[in-house]
Design a protein around this motif. Structure first.
Motif, mmCIF file in Angstrom:
data_model
loop_
_atom_site.group_PDB
_atom_site.id
_atom_site.type_symbol
_atom_site.label_atom_id
_atom_site.label_comp_id
_atom_site.label_asym_id
_atom_site.label_seq_id
_atom_site.Cartn_x
_atom_site.Cartn_y
_atom_site.Cartn_z
ATOM 1 N N THR A 252 63.406 -70.880 -107.767
ATOM 2 C CA THR A 252 62.191 -70.068 -107.727
ATOM 3 C C THR A 252 62.177 -69.196 -106.478
ATOM 4 O OG1 THR A 252 60.904 -71.731 -106.511
ATOM 5 C CG2 THR A 252 60.909 -71.874 -108.929
ATOM 6 N N CYS A 253 61.397 -68.112 -106.542
ATOM 7 C CA CYS A 253 61.263 -67.230 -105.379
ATOM 8 C C CYS A 253 60.666 -67.983 -104.199
ATOM 9 C CB CYS A 253 60.377 -66.041 -105.734
ATOM 10 S SG CYS A 253 61.067 -64.910 -106.968
ATOM 11 N N GLU A 254 59.669 -68.814 -104.469
ATOM 12 C CA GLU A 254 58.992 -69.528 -103.396
ATOM 13 C C GLU A 254 59.943 -70.448 -102.642
ATOM 14 O OE1 GLU A 254 56.284 -67.946 -106.260
ATOM 15 O OE2 GLU A 254 57.970 -69.331 -106.515
ATOM 16 N N ARG A 255 60.803 -71.138 -103.363
ATOM 17 C CA ARG A 255 61.693 -72.090 -102.714
ATOM 18 C C ARG A 255 62.820 -71.401 -101.960
ATOM 19 N NH1 ARG A 255 63.053 -76.748 -106.581
ATOM 20 N NH2 ARG A 255 64.316 -75.168 -107.629
ATOM 21 N N VAL A 256 63.379 -70.350 -102.543
ATOM 22 C CA VAL A 256 64.501 -69.681 -101.895
ATOM 23 C C VAL A 256 64.047 -68.904 -100.663
ATOM 24 C CG1 VAL A 256 64.492 -67.449 -103.099
ATOM 25 C CG2 VAL A 256 66.660 -68.505 -102.477
ATOM 26 N N ASN A 257 62.754 -68.570 -100.596
ATOM 27 C CA ASN A 257 62.209 -67.856 -99.444
ATOM 28 C C ASN A 257 61.354 -68.754 -98.558
ATOM 29 O OD1 ASN A 257 63.310 -65.256 -99.864
ATOM 30 N ND2 ASN A 257 61.758 -64.815 -101.416
ATOM 31 N N GLN A 258 61.558 -70.045 -98.667
ATOM 32 C CA GLN A 258 60.752 -70.984 -97.889
ATOM 33 C C GLN A 258 60.942 -70.781 -96.389
ATOM 34 O OE1 GLN A 258 61.443 -75.055 -98.962
ATOM 35 N NE2 GLN A 258 59.599 -75.793 -97.952
ATOM 36 N N ALA A 259 62.156 -70.479 -95.970
ATOM 37 C CA ALA A 259 62.445 -70.187 -94.562
ATOM 38 C C ALA A 259 63.164 -68.841 -94.497
ATOM 39 C CB ALA A 259 63.315 -71.283 -93.948
ATOM 40 N N VAL A 260 62.451 -67.805 -94.070
ATOM 41 C CA VAL A 260 63.042 -66.470 -94.017
ATOM 42 C C VAL A 260 63.616 -66.233 -92.625
ATOM 43 C CG1 VAL A 260 62.672 -64.016 -94.425
ATOM 44 C CG2 VAL A 260 61.381 -65.701 -95.736
ATOM 45 N N VAL A 261 64.792 -66.816 -92.413
ATOM 46 C CA VAL A 261 65.550 -66.704 -91.174
ATOM 47 C C VAL A 261 67.012 -66.531 -91.561
ATOM 48 C CG1 VAL A 261 63.942 -68.124 -89.837
ATOM 49 C CG2 VAL A 261 65.848 -69.218 -91.052
ATOM 50 N N PRO A 262 67.876 -66.124 -90.635
ATOM 51 C CA PRO A 262 69.309 -66.146 -90.971
ATOM 52 C C PRO A 262 69.691 -67.547 -91.432
ATOM 53 C CG PRO A 262 68.959 -64.951 -88.934
ATOM 54 C CD PRO A 262 67.641 -65.582 -89.275
ATOM 55 N N ARG A 263 70.304 -67.648 -92.603
ATOM 56 C CA ARG A 263 70.516 -68.963 -93.208
ATOM 57 C C ARG A 263 71.680 -68.956 -94.177
ATOM 58 N NH1 ARG A 263 66.603 -65.908 -95.354
ATOM 59 N NH2 ARG A 263 66.062 -65.965 -97.557
ATOM 60 N N LEU A 264 72.250 -70.141 -94.372
ATOM 61 C CA LEU A 264 73.294 -70.347 -95.367
ATOM 62 C C LEU A 264 72.670 -71.135 -96.508
ATOM 63 C CD1 LEU A 264 76.332 -69.749 -95.782
ATOM 64 C CD2 LEU A 264 76.784 -72.082 -94.965
ATOM 65 N N TYR A 265 72.561 -70.482 -97.657
ATOM 66 C CA TYR A 265 71.892 -71.084 -98.816
ATOM 67 C C TYR A 265 72.930 -71.585 -99.807
ATOM 68 C CZ TYR A 265 69.349 -71.440 -103.206
ATOM 69 O OH TYR A 265 68.839 -71.886 -104.396
ATOM 70 N N ASP A 266 72.798 -72.846 -100.214
ATOM 71 C CA ASP A 266 73.741 -73.467 -101.145
ATOM 72 C C ASP A 266 73.099 -73.563 -102.524
ATOM 73 O OD1 ASP A 266 75.642 -74.867 -102.504
ATOM 74 O OD2 ASP A 266 75.660 -76.608 -101.174
ATOM 75 N N PRO A 267 73.574 -72.772 -103.502
ATOM 76 C CA PRO A 267 72.992 -72.805 -104.843
ATOM 77 C C PRO A 267 73.104 -74.176 -105.515
ATOM 78 C CG PRO A 267 74.360 -70.862 -104.563
ATOM 79 C CD PRO A 267 74.626 -71.747 -103.381
ATOM 80 N N ALA A 268 74.165 -74.908 -105.226
ATOM 81 C CA ALA A 268 74.353 -76.214 -105.863
ATOM 82 C C ALA A 268 73.278 -77.210 -105.434
ATOM 83 C CB ALA A 268 75.738 -76.765 -105.539
ATOM 84 N N GLN A 269 72.795 -77.061 -104.189
ATOM 85 C CA GLN A 269 71.786 -77.977 -103.661
ATOM 86 C C GLN A 269 70.374 -77.388 -103.697
ATOM 87 O OE1 GLN A 269 72.851 -80.243 -100.069
ATOM 88 N NE2 GLN A 269 74.790 -79.121 -100.041
ATOM 89 N N HIS A 270 70.267 -76.107 -104.050
ATOM 90 C CA HIS A 270 68.970 -75.427 -104.082
ATOM 91 C C HIS A 270 68.247 -75.534 -102.736
ATOM 92 C CE1 HIS A 270 69.665 -75.845 -108.451
ATOM 93 N NE2 HIS A 270 68.988 -74.726 -108.511
ATOM 94 N N ARG A 271 68.988 -75.313 -101.663
ATOM 95 C CA ARG A 271 68.360 -75.370 -100.354
ATOM 96 C C ARG A 271 69.259 -74.719 -99.308
ATOM 97 N NH1 ARG A 271 68.937 -81.463 -97.810
ATOM 98 N NH2 ARG A 271 71.194 -81.667 -98.003
ATOM 99 N N ASN A 272 68.661 -74.460 -98.147
ATOM 100 C CA ASN A 272 69.433 -73.965 -97.012
ATOM 101 C C ASN A 272 70.170 -75.140 -96.379
ATOM 102 O OD1 ASN A 272 68.324 -71.360 -97.309
ATOM 103 N ND2 ASN A 272 66.526 -71.966 -96.133
ATOM 104 N N VAL A 273 71.451 -74.975 -96.137
ATOM 105 C CA VAL A 273 72.227 -76.036 -95.501
ATOM 106 C C VAL A 273 72.494 -75.723 -94.031
ATOM 107 C CG1 VAL A 273 73.301 -76.814 -97.638
ATOM 108 C CG2 VAL A 273 74.394 -74.998 -96.296
ATOM 109 N N TYR A 274 72.193 -74.511 -93.618
ATOM 110 C CA TYR A 274 72.398 -74.129 -92.221
ATOM 111 C C TYR A 274 71.447 -72.987 -91.916
ATOM 112 C CZ TYR A 274 75.531 -74.848 -88.218
ATOM 113 O OH TYR A 274 76.066 -75.234 -87.011
#
Length: 318
Positions: A252-274
């Motif tokens: 979802t848009c809300e989850r992928v934009n939960q932290a709007v900072v430079p980030r490494l997003y992992d689609p497999a985990q549906h979250r920022n890993v770094y």
């Protein structure tokens, strides 16, 4: 709404206002693409229309100044209530010119001088009106396909040639296309269509890439945030700002934009890993502080300080 009947011909031209701009969707009632949508979202045409309506309503809420048009292959594709959601409705008529791709049909029949084509299931996450300014200096804007794990294994560890490796890692996705209507782009679209009619729509992406490279279209590679494709088989992607457009059946848009900072997003985990942020405790040096989320639940996140600069922020035209 304004309904138009437009014959789609090889020499297709329309009287469009030079300053017009807007989003364009394409809704099919027949053909290969219509069957694929039904297989994805259910056999009924209404399920496909519901996806279109959801994307349109999000656009109305988040980018209210943006005009929106719908191109469809039949007047029976939608009812009057759905048609009222759009500023322009274009119905293709006749069978004089068969198109090999719904993308070709949408972009050749768009009523706008500057268009942003969106697949009907693309999630709109933020305002999009500023995107059209990129076309002051370019003819088309696209986002690269995400690199899959199989791509990495086959191309980075295999014996394929450099040309094949480059192609596998540098294909453009046509689910989101920023487009200026001019001689260069129309010539390219008709050439691409000719190839599709001879080879079939199964070769859509490959033919698009090849013909684009041969054309004189001035291409801008758009930031990933303008077409984030979330699939379980893809590598993590680096993001620097808010995701504007999202292709996903699970994110979802809300989850992928939960932290709007430079980030490494992992689609497999549906979250920022770094993630990275500026260390406010050291105003002079202002090093970056990174935070890594470990995969194992028993491990805690690790925080480290790096004397580095943030990579260039996403370019947004004024």
């Amino acid at each position: 709404e304004e309904v138009e009947l437009v014959p789609l011909l090889p020499s297709h031209t329309k009287n469009v206002h030079a300053a017009s701009r807007g989003v364009v969707y394409y809704l099919a009632t027949r053909g290969t693409w219509n069957n694929e949508w039904k297989a994805r979202y259910g056999q009924g045409q209404q399920q496909v229309v519901n996806k279109l309506i959801a994307s349109r309503m999000a656009l109305q809420r988040l980018s209210p100044q943006t005009k929106v048009a719908l191109v469809c292959d039949s007047a029976s594709a939608i009812n009057s209530t759905t048609a009222d959601l759009f500023d322009r409705v274009v119905v293709l008529k006749g069978t004089e010119y068969v198109v090999g791709s719904h993308v070709v049909a949408a972009l050749l029949a768009t009523p706008w001088q500057r268009s942003l084509f969106l697949e009907i299931d693309v999630q709109v996450c933020d305002d999009l009106e500023h995107m059209f300014a990129w076309l002051d200096n370019y003819d088309m804007g696209l986002v690269l396909e995400p690199t899959t794990l199989k791509d990495a294994q086959d191309t980075l560890m295999g014996d394929t040639s450099a040309a094949v490796r480059w192609a596998a890692l540098n294909d453009y996705n046509t689910g989101v296309v920023l487009y200026d209507q001019n001689v260069r782009t129309q010539t390219f679209l008709n050439t691409w269509n000719d190839v599709l009619l001879s080879q079939g729509e199964a070769f859509q992406e490959g033919a698009f890439q090849k013909e684009l490279e041969r054309s004189d279209v001035r291409l801008k590679q758009l930031p990933t945030e303008y077409n984030l494709m979330v699939r379980p088989d893809t590598h993590a992607v680096y993001l620097t700002s808010k995701v504007r457009l999202l292709q996903s059946t699970s994110e979802t848009c809300e989850r992928v934009n939960q932290a709007v900072v430079p980030r490494l997003y992992d689609p497999a985990q549906h979250r920022n890993v770094y993630t990275w942020h500026v260390d406010d405790d050291d105003a002079l040096g202002r090093p970056l502080k990174s935070h890594c989320w470990a995969q194992e639940p028993r491990e805690k996140g690790n925080t480290r300080t790096h004397n580095a600069v943030v990579p260039d922020q996403m370019e947004v035209p004024e």
